[in-house]
Design an enzyme around this catalytic site. Structure first.
Site, short mmCIF file in Angstrom:
data_model
loop_
_atom_site.label_atom_id
_atom_site.label_comp_id
_atom_site.label_asym_id
_atom_site.label_seq_id
_atom_site.Cartn_x
_atom_site.Cartn_y
_atom_site.Cartn_z
N THR A 1 0.83 -1.20 0.00
CA THR A 1 0.00 0.00 0.00
C THR A 1 0.86 1.25 0.00
O THR A 1 0.61 2.20 -0.74
CB THR A 1 -0.95 0.00 1.22
OG1 THR A 1 -1.90 -1.05 1.06
CG2 THR A 1 -1.67 1.33 1.35
N ASN B 1 -6.44 -9.40 -7.46
CA ASN B 1 -6.37 -10.10 -6.18
C ASN B 1 -7.60 -10.95 -5.89
O ASN B 1 -7.55 -11.87 -5.09
CB ASN B 1 -6.18 -9.09 -5.04
CG ASN B 1 -7.15 -7.94 -5.12
OD1 ASN B 1 -7.21 -7.23 -6.13
ND2 ASN B 1 -7.92 -7.73 -4.07
N HIS C 1 4.37 -10.20 2.02
CA HIS C 1 3.56 -11.24 2.68
C HIS C 1 2.71 -12.03 1.71
O HIS C 1 2.05 -12.99 2.10
CB HIS C 1 2.69 -10.62 3.79
CG HIS C 1 1.51 -9.86 3.31
ND1 HIS C 1 0.22 -10.34 3.44
CD2 HIS C 1 1.39 -8.65 2.73
CE1 HIS C 1 -0.63 -9.46 2.96
NE2 HIS C 1 0.06 -8.43 2.51
N CYS D 1 -9.21 -6.88 2.21
CA CYS D 1 -9.41 -5.45 2.47
C CYS D 1 -10.88 -5.05 2.41
O CYS D 1 -11.23 -3.94 2.80
CB CYS D 1 -8.62 -4.63 1.45
SG CYS D 1 -6.85 -5.00 1.46
#
Length: 379
Positions: A73, A151, A201, A324
Site C-alpha cells: 500500500t 487479487n 507477505h 481489504c
C-alpha cells in the site's frame, strides 16, 4: 478435529521456515543501525544490500532501482503521489476499474485535488483492453497504473501490451504486482514498466515489508519527510529483519520459478474439477486462461459465499474476496465491474492455494465445500 485447510493465500501467506529463521537471526545479531559506521551497523547494511539484490533479481531489475517500503500500500501511494508531486504540468491519471484500494484511493485523492482521472472498464473476465487504455491517453496524461494480476479473480492484465502502445507517448507506466510476484515470472524489462509494486507477505515473507521498483530516470519525489534513507524516497531506519526475510523469500521464489514448479496450477485445477463434478451450475469468475496459477474464484449456485464458508469453516479457511473488503456488505466491486448479476456475485468464493498446499489438502477442502453446499441447498 484436524486443522482447517488454508486456502486464502491471496490474503496472506504463511512465513516460510527459511524466512523466519533468517529474521530471528537478524533480530538477535544484526541489531545495529544500518546508517552507523561501525561494524554492527555495516553488517546490517550489507545484509540489506544482499536482500535488495535478491528482490531485484526476482523481478529482473537493478538493485539501485529498488526502494523498500513498509507494505505494498505504501509502495502504491509512493508511486502515484510521488509521481504527482514531480509532475508540474501534466495532471491526468489512468487506472482500471478493478484496481486494489491501495491504487484506487490515492487516484481518487488526486482527482479531489484537481487531477483528471480516467477509470477504464473491464470485460466479463475482469480484463482491460490495452487499446482502450491507450485510447484514454491525452496530452495531459502523466501516469497509467494497471495491476498485473487481480487479487480477487486472478485475471492477468495485458501490461506488456499496454507498455508497447504507450511507447513514445511520454507517459509513465506503473503496475501493482503484489499478487503476481512470487507466483509467476515477473520481469520489469519484459513488462516495460517504469514502476512496479512488490508485497512481501504475498509470497512467504512477513507482513510489514514491501518494495517499489523505480526505473532509473523516472521523475518521482518523496511523500514522507525525514532523513535520506532509500534514495531519499522512504525516510526512516530500515526494518532490517523484515528486509532480510523479503530477500530470502525472493530467493525461494526464484528457485521455484526456475524449476517451473506447477503445483499451484495443478492444485487449483484439481480443486476446480472436484467441485465442478459435484455441483451443477458452478461458475468460474475471471479469465479461464490469463489468470494467476493459484487462484480459483467460483460462484456456488443457490447460496451466498459467506454462508457457504461459514458452513464449511471447520474444514476450509477462505474468503469471498479481498481481505481489504471482508467487512463490506454486498457483492465485490471487482465482480460488479465485470458485470456479474447480483445472485452470481453473492455466491462467489475466492479459493487460493499456496506452495505448501498438498493434493490431500485439496481433496479434504473439496469434500468440505461440497458437503456444506449440499447441506445449505437441501435445508
Amino acid at each position: 478435529m484436524p486443522n482447517p485447510i488454508y486456502l486464502d493465500h491471496n490474503a496472506t501467506t504463511p512465513v516460510a521456515t527459511e524466512v523466519a529463521a533468517a529474521m530471528c537471526d537478524a533480530l538477535r545479531n544484526l541489531y545495529g543501525n544500518p546508517s552507523s559506521g561501525y561494524f554492527l551497523g555495516q553488517a546490517a547494511a550489507m545484509a540489506i544490500a544482499d536482500a535488495r539484490q535478491a528482490v531485484a533479481d526476482l523481478i529482473g531489475g537493478n538493485p539501485e532501482e529498488l526502494i523498500f517500503t513498509g507494505c505494498a500500500t505504501e509502495a502504491n501511494n509512493l508511486a502515484l503521489l510521488g509521481l504527482a508531486r514531480a509532475s508540474a504540468d501534466k495532471r491526468h491519471l489512468i487506472i482500471s476499474a478493478v484496481e486494489h484500494p491501495a491504487v484506487m484511493a490515492p487516484a481518487r485523492y488526486l482527482e479531489s485535488q484537481g487531477w483528471g482521472l480516467t477509470v477504464v472498464p473491464v470485460d466479463e473476465y475482469g480484463r482491460v483492453s490495452a487499446d482502450a487504455v491507450a485510447d484514454a491517453v491525452t496530452p495531459d496524461t502523466t501516469l497509467v497504473s494497471i495491476m498485473l494480476a487481480n487479487n480477487e479473480v486472478g485475471t492477468l492484465q495485458p501490461v506488456a501490451e499496454i507498455s508497447r502502445l504507450l511507447k513514445g507517448r511520454n507517459v509513465l507506466l506503473h503496475t501493482d504486482a503484489a499478487q503476481a510476484v512470487g507466483k509467476l515470472p515477473v520481469n520489469v524489462e519484459d513488462l516495460g514498466v517504469d514502476l512496479l509494486t512488490v508485497a512481501g507477505h504475498k509470497f512467504q515473507a512477513s507482513k510489514g515489508i514491501g518494495a517499489l521498483y523505480v526505473r532509473e530516470g523516472t521523475p518521482i519525489r518523496n511523500i514522507l519527510f525525514g532523513a535520506g534513507h532509500e534514495r531519499g524516497l522512504r525516510p526512516g531506519t530500515e526494518n532490517v529483519p523484515a528486509i532480510i526475510g523479503l530477500g530470502v523469500a525472493a530467493q525461494l521464489a526464484s528457485q521455484r520459478l526456475v524449476l517451473r514448479d506447477d503445483r499451484l496450477c495443478r492444485h487449483r485445477d484439481q480443486l476446480h474439477e472436484r467441485l465442478r463434478s459435484a455441483i451443477p451450475g458452478l461458475a468460474l469468475n475471471g479469465h479461464p486462461e490469463h489468470r494467476l496459477p493459484n487462484t480459483l474464484n467460483i460462484s456456488f449456485p443457490g447460496v451466498t459465499g459467506k454462508a457457504l464458508l461459514a458452513a464449511a469453516s471447520e474444514t476450509v479457511l477462505a474468503s469471498v474476496g479481498s481481505a481489504c473488503h471482508s467487512d463490506e456488505e454486498g457483492p465485490s466491486g471487482v465482480l460488479g465491474a465485470m458485470g456479474l448479476r447480483a445472485r452470481r456475485a453473492n455466491g462467489a468464493v475466492r479459493l487460493s492455494t499456496g506452495w505448501e498446499t498438498t493434493a490431500e489438502d485439496i481433496e479434504l477442502a473439496a469434500h468440505g465445500l461440497i458437503q456444506a453446499w449440499s447441506q445449505l441447498t437441501t435445508n
